[in-house]
Design an enzyme around this catalytic site. Structure first.
Site, PDB file in Angstrom:
ATOM      1  N   ASP A  78      42.133  38.112  42.435  1.00 50.03           N
ATOM      2  CA  ASP A  78      42.196  37.569  41.078  1.00 50.03           C
ATOM      3  C   ASP A  78      42.596  36.105  41.153  1.00 50.03           C
ATOM      4  OD1 ASP A  78      45.147  37.381  40.761  1.00 50.03           O
ATOM      5  OD2 ASP A  78      45.064  39.557  40.668  1.00 50.03           O
ATOM      6  N   ASN A  86      42.942  29.233  30.796  1.00 47.26           N
ATOM      7  CA  ASN A  86      42.353  29.533  29.485  1.00 47.26           C
ATOM      8  C   ASN A  86      43.180  28.920  28.359  1.00 47.26           C
ATOM      9  OD1 ASN A  86      39.979  30.910  30.032  1.00 47.26           O
ATOM     10  ND2 ASN A  86      40.947  32.917  30.020  1.00 47.26           N
ATOM     11  N   ASP A  95      35.795  30.373  31.991  1.00 48.82           N
ATOM     12  CA  ASP A  95      34.467  30.875  32.346  1.00 48.82           C
ATOM     13  C   ASP A  95      33.878  30.101  33.525  1.00 48.82           C
ATOM     14  OD1 ASP A  95      34.696  32.687  30.287  1.00 48.82           O
ATOM     15  OD2 ASP A  95      33.207  31.712  28.986  1.00 48.82           O
ATOM     16  N   ASP A 121      39.746  38.475  35.267  1.00 51.17           N
ATOM     17  CA  ASP A 121      39.618  37.520  36.373  1.00 51.17           C
ATOM     18  C   ASP A 121      39.702  38.219  37.725  1.00 51.17           C
ATOM     19  OD1 ASP A 121      42.369  38.099  36.046  1.00 51.17           O
ATOM     20  OD2 ASP A 121      42.926  36.242  37.053  1.00 51.17           O
TER      21      ASP A 121
END
Length: 184
Positions: A78, A86, A95, A121
Site C-alpha cells: 500500500d 488525497n 489517482d 491504495d
C-alpha cells in the site's frame, strides 16, 4: 431474360453488401464483447486485475501449485501517506499515484504474475511458482523503484513510499485467506 439477369445481378450485389455490413457488425460485437470481459476483470483506474478476479485466480493457483508441489507467494503493498496525498492535493493526485503504481507493476511483473488492485491504495501481486526469497527480492525492487519516483501536483513535488508484506504457500498459509492475512 436480360431483365432477369439484371435483377439477379442486383440482388447478388445487394447480398454481398449486406454480407460485408454483417461482417463489420460481427467484428464490432466481438470487440465490444472483449472490452466488456476486460472491464469485468480489470480495475478502471489502474488497469490491474480487480479483487474479484484475484480471489478467483488465487484459489485456482493455490490448488494448482499444491498439486504440482510448488510454492506460490503474494506481495501486498500500500502507498504510504496516501490519505495525506488525497487530503492535501486532491483525489486527482491520489489517482495519479495509483495509476503510476499500476503501470509500474504491469511493466515489471512476470507473465505468470497476477497484479491486482486489492482495494483503495492496496495492490497485490500473486506470484505462482515463486519462493518467498524470490518474492521478497521482487518486492524490494518495486519498493526502491517507487520510492525514487517524484510526483508533481501544481507547484509541489512529492515523493512517497510503499509498505509491503510478503507471504508464501504452503510455508506460511494453507489456504488463500491465510495467505492474504499473512501478507497483510
Amino acid at each position: 431474360i436480360q431483365q432477369s439477369l439484371q435483377v439477379r445481378s442486383t440482388l447478388e450485389s445487394e447480398l454481398r453488401q449486406a454480407n460485408v455490413r454483417l461482417q463489420l457488425q460481427l467484428a464490432e460485437i466481438e470487440n465490444l464483447h472483449y472490452q466488456l470481459r476486460e472491464e469485468a476483470v480489470r480495475d478502471g483506474l489502474t488497469r490491474l486485475f480487480n479483487r474479484r478476479f484475484m480471489e478467483e485466480t488465487l484459489e485456482r493457483e493455490i490448488s494448482r501449485v499444491a498439486r504440482d508441489l510448488q510454492p506460490i507467494s503474494v506481495v501486498m503493498m500500500d502507498v504510504d501517506l496516501f490519505k495525506a496525498i488525497n487530503d492535501n492535493f486532491g483525489h486527482q493526485a491520489g489517482d495519479a499515484v495509483l495509476q503510476t503504481l499500476g503501470t509500474m507493476l504491469l511493466e515489471n511483473t512476470r507473465i505468470s504474475d497476477i497484479a491486482c488492485r486489492y482495494g483503495g491504495d492496496e495492490m497485490l501481486v500473486v506470484m505462482p511458482g515463486a519462493t518467498q526469497d524470490v518474492a521478497i527480492a521482487r518486492a524490494e525492487e518495486w519498493r526502491v523503484a517507487f520510492s525514487m519516483m517524484e510526483f508533481t501536483f501544481g507547484e509541489t513535488k512529492i515523493k512517497t513510499t510503499l509498505s509491503l508484506g510478503v507471504a508464501s504457500f504452503p510455508d506460511q498459509a494453507q489456504n488463500p485467506i491465510e495467505l492474504l492475512t499473512a501478507a497483510d
